[in-house]
Design an enzyme around this catalytic site. Structure first.
Site, PDB file in Angstrom:
ATOM      1  N   GLY A  22       0.908  -1.186  -0.083  1.00  0.00           N
ATOM      2  CA  GLY A  22       0.025  -0.025   0.076  1.00  0.00           C
ATOM      3  C   GLY A  22       0.949   1.453   0.187  1.00  0.00           C
ATOM      4  N   SER A  27       0.067   5.594  -2.263  1.00  0.00           N
ATOM      5  CA  SER A  27      -0.442   6.940  -1.774  1.00  0.00           C
ATOM      6  C   SER A  27      -0.353   6.828  -0.229  1.00  0.00           C
ATOM      7  CB  SER A  27      -1.853   6.838  -2.275  1.00  0.00           C
ATOM      8  OG  SER A  27      -2.552   5.628  -1.813  1.00  0.00           O
ATOM      9  N   GLY A  28      -0.598   8.032   0.261  1.00  0.00           N
ATOM     10  CA  GLY A  28      -0.802   7.893   1.793  1.00  0.00           C
ATOM     11  C   GLY A  28       0.255   7.794   2.622  1.00  0.00           C
ATOM     12  N   GLY A  57       2.126   5.149   3.280  1.00  0.00           N
ATOM     13  CA  GLY A  57       3.009   4.097   2.729  1.00  0.00           C
ATOM     14  C   GLY A  57       3.625   4.919   1.705  1.00  0.00           C
ATOM     15  N   SER A  78      -4.955   0.321  13.919  1.00  0.00           N
ATOM     16  CA  SER A  78      -5.786   1.446  14.148  1.00  0.00           C
ATOM     17  C   SER A  78      -6.307   1.594  15.472  1.00  0.00           C
ATOM     18  CB  SER A  78      -6.711   1.658  13.023  1.00  0.00           C
ATOM     19  OG  SER A  78      -7.621   2.692  13.267  1.00  0.00           O
ATOM     20  N   TYR A 120     -14.476  -2.900   9.656  1.00  0.00           N
ATOM     21  CA  TYR A 120     -12.941  -2.284   9.778  1.00  0.00           C
ATOM     22  C   TYR A 120     -12.313  -2.437  11.001  1.00  0.00           C
ATOM     23  CZ  TYR A 120      -9.273   1.366   9.431  1.00  0.00           C
ATOM     24  OH  TYR A 120      -8.083   1.999   9.521  1.00  0.00           O
TER      25      TYR A 120
END
Length: 306
Positions: A25, A28-29, A31, A150, A175
Site C-alpha cells: 500500500g 499513496s498516503g 505508505g 488503528s 474495519y
C-alpha cells in the site's frame, strides 16, 4: 517545523544503505510517504499497490534518490496475487530487512472475496498474514515487521464466526474488527518468533486519523469532503506523521529490541483488552491458516502467558 517523516521520527541520520524494504500500500498516503523517506535514507524499496501509474511515479521518485526501486502490482483481495507478490520479492532480492504491512482500507459494501471471506477482513488481515508467512524464510536475521493497525480496534471483539456466511460484519464494524486482527496477529507473530529464537521483531502501529490518505473515500457522503478538509486544521494528524510512525518502529535504533507491542505517537501503548487476549490471538492464527489452506507458520507459544 519539518514535514519530512524521517525527521519527525528522529531517524534522519539512520543509514539504510543496502536495506531491502517492502511496503504494501505504498502508492499513496502514509505508505508512499514512508517509501520516499526510506529511499532518502538509502534503502532499496519494493513499492506495492493496485494503481500501476501511481506505482511508477513513486518508483521514479525513489530512483531520483538513488534507490534501486521497483513496483509490484497485487490485489490484496486475491490469494493468488499475494502469493505471486511474495514470489517476486524472493526472486528479486537476496533477503528482506523490513516488511511493512500497510495496505488496507475501509470498505462500505458487505462483499466477499473469491475465497468466500468478508472483504475487509481478507484485505486488511488475511492477506498480510499470508504475505508474512510466505516471506518468513526470506527475512534477514535482524529484520523487522511492522503492521499498520488503528485505534479503531477499540470496542471490537474477535468474531471469527462473522467473516463468512450470511451474518458478516460490514462497514466500520468490519474495519474495526480487521484492525483488532492486525494487533492480535502482530503480537502472536512476535511470540512465535521469540519461541523460535528468531531475532526478528514484529510490532503494530496506530498512524493516527489522517486526512489526505484517501481513507475517507470509503465513507458515505458528505463525510469524504468534510474529512479531507480537516487536513488544514491544526492538531489533526498529517500524512507525514503517520509515515513517521512507520519509520520509528521500522528503522529507529530506539525500537530495535522491542517486539510484540502496539505503538501510537511513537510510544508503546496498551491496546484494548480484546487486543491483548493471547487465546484469541492463537485462535485467529489457526483460523487464518485454515482459511488459506496453509500450515500454521512458526511453532506456537507454550502457554497463554508466553
Amino acid at each position: 517545523m519539518s514535514s519530512l517523516p524521517e525527521e519527525l521520527a528522529g531517524v534522519s541520520t539512520v543509514d539504510c544503505t543496502d536495506m531491502h524494504v517492502l511496503i504494501t500500500g505504498s502508492t499513496s498516503g502514509i505508505g508512499r510517504s514512508a517509501a520516499l523517506a526510506l529511499g532518502r535514507l538509502g534503502a532499496d524499496v519494493i513499492v506495492h499497490g493496485r494503481d500501476s501509474n501511481a506505482g511508477v511515479e513513486v518508483v521514479d521518485k525513489l530512483s531520483e534518490e538513488g534507490s534501486d526501486a521497483m513496483f509490484v502490482e497485487a490485489d490484496f483481495a486475491s490469494v493468488a496475487a499475494v502469493t505471486e507478490l511474495a514470489t517476486t520479492v524472493r526472486e528479486e532480492t537476496d533477503g528482506l530487512d523490513l516488511l511493512i504491512n500497510n495496505a488496507g482500507g475501509l470498505f462500505r459494501s458487505n462483499a466477499v472475496t473469491d475465497a468466500g471471506i468478508e472483504y475487509t477482513f481478507h484485505v486488511n488481515h488475511l492477506s498480510p498474514y499470508l504475505l508474512t508467512a510466505e516471506l518468513l524464510n526470506h527475512l534477514t536475521d535482524d529484520a523487522r515487521i511492522v503492521t499498520t493497525a488503528s485505534g479503531a480496534h477499540r470496542g471490537a471483539s474477535l468474531q471469527l464466526d462473522r467473516i463468512q456466511g450470511d451474518h458478516r460484519l460490514s462497514g466500520m464494524r468490519a474495519y474495526s474488527h480487521s484492525k483488532l486482527a492486525n494487533i492480535l496477529f502482530s503480537s502472536e507473530l512476535a511470540r512465535r518468533l521469540a519461541v523460535g529464537n528468531h531475532n526478528i521483531t514484529a510490532n503494530s502501529i496506530h498512524p493516527g486519523a489522517i486526512p489526505g490518505t484517501g481513507f475517507s473515500r470509503f465513507l458515505p457522503k458528505p463525510l469524504p469532503a468534510l474529512v479531507e478538509r480537516l487536513d488544514t486544521v491544526p492538531g489533526v494528524t498529517a500524512v507525514a506523521d503517520g509515515a513517521a510512525e512507520l519509520l520509528f518502529v521500522g528503522v529507529s535504533p530506539r525500537t530495535a529490541e522491542i517486539s510484540g507491542r502496539y505503538f501510537a505517537g511513537q510510544r508503546p501503548r496498551s491496546p484494548s483488552d480484546a487486543a491483548m487476549d493471547h487465546d484469541a490471538a492463537k485462535r485467529l492464527w489457526s483460523k487464518s491458516a485454515a482459511l488459506l489452506e496453509i500450515p500454521e507458520p512458526l511453532a506456537p507459544p507454550t502457554s497463554t502467558n508466553d
